[in-house]
Design a protein around this motif. Structure first.
Motif: not given
Ligand code: HEC
Ligand code: HEC
Length: 226
Positions: A48-62, A64-68, A195-198
């Protein structure tokens, strides 16, 4: 070909509904995210916390969202990060980046622990045992390699990444450097973050660096005045 006006109107209405539905991402209880590990389990506190506060930047399944926001579900991160590292990263954030210190935003240690547990559910591979020996290498050689290979994304001081519209995260951040071992840094360089540019830099992973060159870079990163 003539399209009947009613079909056009229906089409427009449908498009509008789809667009509106797409905009309603969070946060509310109707979010359709399902945990991967046990889909039948009741939504945990951490979710619940993750969906509310983290999803926006880290994505629904973690993912990531590039530089966001970086990926929180890459196996390279999860298998090398300790719970303490994840807890500290969430609690103290990375001041100067968009990653807030959630502790200062009123999050309790128990809530942060539940987030750590939630993030752990994305881990499918066993923990890697990293040694605690400090890296031994040549700072000047490391600096040359860093300038050549890493600065374009992480910034010349490892700090401007994420800011200045660069791609990489703030790997020179005192909060990051204080909470990781040399081996953790070396592993991230060697194996990258899938899954990232690293990308992985180790020769045996298709990269261009040998273990000594990676150690040189770590020694250079440790020399940053913080
Ligand atoms: C506004 C965007 C944003 C939000 C919201 C956000 N983060 Fe972050 N997070 C970031 C960024 C950007 C970084 C990388 C910062 C840097 O070092 O450049 C980061 C880094 C992290 C890291 C460290 C990862 C690593 O490899 O070093 C963790 C763990 C983390 N976030 C977890 C969370 C959790 C859990 C939440 C929700 C409570 C959250 N974040 C909310 C943007 C965000
Ligand atoms: C093309 C851009 C790019 C280049 C070049 C690059 N990186 Fe990265 N690096 C990233 C991104 C993006 C991440 C975050 C990945 C994620 O989402 O987990 C990252 C993550 C890292 C991390 C993990 C940080 C953490 O918080 O866990 C380290 C350490 C790192 N990079 C070191 C390096 C070094 C050293 C080099 C040069 C040999 C390098 N990187 C080159 C983009 C880059």
């Amino acid at each position: 070909m003539r399209v009947p006006p009613i079909a056009l109107a229906l089409g427009a209405a449908l498009t509008l509904i789809v667009v509106l539905a797409g905009c309603r991402v969070l946060p509310d209880s109707t979010v359709t995210y399902r945990p991967r590990a046990t889909p039948t389990a009741p939504p945990s506190f951490g979710q619940t916390l993750y969906v509310e506060r983290c999803v926006l930047c880290h994505g629904a399944r973690g993912e990531g969202q590039g530089k966001v926001g970086p990926s929180l579900s890459s196996q390279e991160l999860l298998t090398t990060a300790t719970d303490d590292f994840l807890h500290a990263a969430i609690a103290r954030g990375r001041v100067g980046t968009t990653m807030s210190a959630w502790e200062e935003n009123g999050m309790t240690p128990a809530q942060i622990d539940s987030l750590v547990q939630y993030i752990r559910r994305w881990q499918t591979q066993p923990q890697v045992v990293l040694d605690s020996k400090p890296a031994v290498g040549d700072k000047a050689r490391g600096q040359a390699l860093f300038t050549q290979l890493c600065a374009s994304c992480h910034g010349p001081d490892g700090l401007t990444g994420g800011k200045a519209n660069l791609e990489g995260t703030a790997i020179g951040h005192p909060e990051f450097l204080a909470t990781v071992s040399d081996a953790f840094i070396a592993y991230a360089i060697a194996d990258g973050r899938s899954g990232t540019t690293m990308i992985p830099y180790a020769r045996e992973r298709g990269g261009t660096l040998d273990a000594q060159q990676i150690a040189d870079i770590v020694v250079y990163m440790r020399s940053w005045p913080r």
